[in-house]
Design a protein around this motif. Structure first.
Motif, PDB file in Angstrom:
ATOM      1  N   ALA A  81       0.321  -1.187 -12.541  1.00 40.57           N
ATOM      2  CA  ALA A  81      -0.379  -2.384 -12.085  1.00 40.57           C
ATOM      3  C   ALA A  81      -0.365  -3.461 -13.153  1.00 40.57           C
ATOM      4  N   GLU A  82      -0.202  -4.692 -12.717  1.00 46.68           N
ATOM      5  CA  GLU A  82      -0.340  -5.882 -13.552  1.00 46.68           C
ATOM      6  C   GLU A  82      -1.280  -6.790 -12.787  1.00 46.68           C
ATOM      7  N   GLY A  83      -2.309  -7.333 -13.437  1.00 42.13           N
ATOM      8  CA  GLY A  83      -3.204  -8.195 -12.693  1.00 42.13           C
ATOM      9  C   GLY A  83      -4.364  -8.726 -13.490  1.00 42.13           C
ATOM     10  N   THR A  84      -5.365  -9.179 -12.749  1.00 42.22           N
ATOM     11  CA  THR A  84      -6.532  -9.839 -13.313  1.00 42.22           C
ATOM     12  C   THR A  84      -7.803  -9.139 -12.853  1.00 42.22           C
ATOM     13  N   ALA A 103       1.146  -6.228  -3.280  1.00 42.91           N
ATOM     14  CA  ALA A 103       0.070  -7.101  -3.728  1.00 42.91           C
ATOM     15  C   ALA A 103      -1.211  -6.366  -3.376  1.00 42.91           C
ATOM     16  N   ALA A 104      -2.189  -6.380  -4.282  1.00 47.92           N
ATOM     17  CA  ALA A 104      -3.424  -5.640  -4.047  1.00 47.92           C
ATOM     18  C   ALA A 104      -4.629  -6.439  -4.523  1.00 47.92           C
ATOM     19  N   PHE A 160     -13.884  -7.675  -9.305  1.00 51.68           N
ATOM     20  CA  PHE A 160     -12.860  -7.958  -8.317  1.00 51.68           C
ATOM     21  C   PHE A 160     -11.534  -7.925  -9.051  1.00 51.68           C
ATOM     22  N   VAL A 161     -10.609  -7.114  -8.556  1.00 50.83           N
ATOM     23  CA  VAL A 161      -9.319  -6.919  -9.206  1.00 50.83           C
ATOM     24  C   VAL A 161      -8.220  -7.410  -8.271  1.00 50.83           C
ATOM     25  N   THR A 162      -7.315  -8.233  -8.784  1.00 52.17           N
ATOM     26  CA  THR A 162      -6.135  -8.636  -8.029  1.00 52.17           C
ATOM     27  C   THR A 162      -4.914  -8.313  -8.875  1.00 52.17           C
ATOM     28  N   GLY A 163      -3.853  -7.912  -8.210  1.00 56.43           N
ATOM     29  CA  GLY A 163      -2.673  -7.594  -8.989  1.00 56.43           C
ATOM     30  C   GLY A 163      -1.488  -7.198  -8.150  1.00 56.43           C
ATOM     31  N   THR A 164      -0.470  -6.751  -8.854  1.00 67.18           N
ATOM     32  CA  THR A 164       0.767  -6.288  -8.253  1.00 67.18           C
ATOM     33  C   THR A 164       1.008  -4.856  -8.701  1.00 67.18           C
ATOM     34  N   LEU A 165       1.321  -3.993  -7.748  1.00 66.46           N
ATOM     35  CA  LEU A 165       1.651  -2.597  -8.010  1.00 66.46           C
ATOM     36  C   LEU A 165       3.147  -2.431  -7.773  1.00 66.46           C
ATOM     37  N   THR A 166       3.875  -1.928  -8.746  1.00 69.48           N
ATOM     38  CA  THR A 166       5.318  -1.757  -8.591  1.00 69.48           C
ATOM     39  C   THR A 166       5.740  -0.376  -9.076  1.00 69.48           C
ATOM     40  N   GLY A 167       6.745   0.181  -8.420  1.00 71.61           N
ATOM     41  CA  GLY A 167       7.267   1.462  -8.861  1.00 71.61           C
ATOM     42  C   GLY A 167       8.262   2.056  -7.894  1.00 71.61           C
TER      43      GLY A 167
END
Length: 181
Positions: A42-45, A81-82, A55-62
């Protein structure tokens, strides 16, 4: 040939065969049901939303894997996107997002999800496949969806404002896929 090499070779041959079987079955309007998973980072804020709420927003990749009788088969990549609300007082998690699956041949499938759950257990809900490109054009379906972030990593990062490389799992159970009529 050594037995473990024979099994590895069979698995390597099974991946394209399984994925092409799913694609051709979808093309023939025969629903396919399978389980799949992805190991993601995960990468995010992270934003504090209230006392003990984030509150967490981010991108999950794999990598995305399809489960077969011979074990997991590499199906390509997934990007999601999450967004999630984490309540530290109750340990509740509510999340939603959208994912794009990209097969090794460039075909894509995409859909969205919602989930609810608890830290350390995961967030469970429904994933709805809404279409695709290439051999997945017109693919639709649904599955049980589980997002299982590494809770210890998340808890340690709550006082930061970013998530960088936090690990987790995405699971799709009883994923039924067919062609839109």
């Amino acid at each position: 040939m050594h037995p473990s090499r024979r099994a590895l070779r069979a698995s390597a041959l099974a991946a394209p065969l399984f994925l092409s079987t799913v694609a051709s079955s979808i093309a023939q309007d025969e629903p396919q049901v399978f389980n799949a998973f992805a190991t993601v980072e995960a990468e995010g804020t992270i934003v504090r939303a209230a006392d003990k709420q984030y509150f967490v927003t981010g991108t999950l990749t794999g990598r995305f894997y399809v489960e077969t009788a011979e074990g997991p088969v590499d199906g390509g990549f997934v990007t999601c996107a999450a967004s999630a609300r984490l309540d530290m007082a109750t340990a509740r998690t509510d999340g939603q997002g959208a994912c794009t699956f990209t097969a090794h041949d460039g075909a894509t499938a995409f859909g969205d999800w919602r989930c609810e759950g608890y830290q350390l257990v995961g967030c469970r809900g429904v994933f709805r496949l809404a279409g695709g490109t290439g051999r997945f054009d017109g693919a639709v379906g649904q599955s049980t969806f589980v997002w299982r972030p590494n809770a210890q990593e998340m808890r340690a990062r709550m006082e930061d404002s970013t998530i960088d490389g936090a690990a987790g799992l995405l699971l799709w159970r009883d994923f039924e896929v067919s062609r839109k009529k």
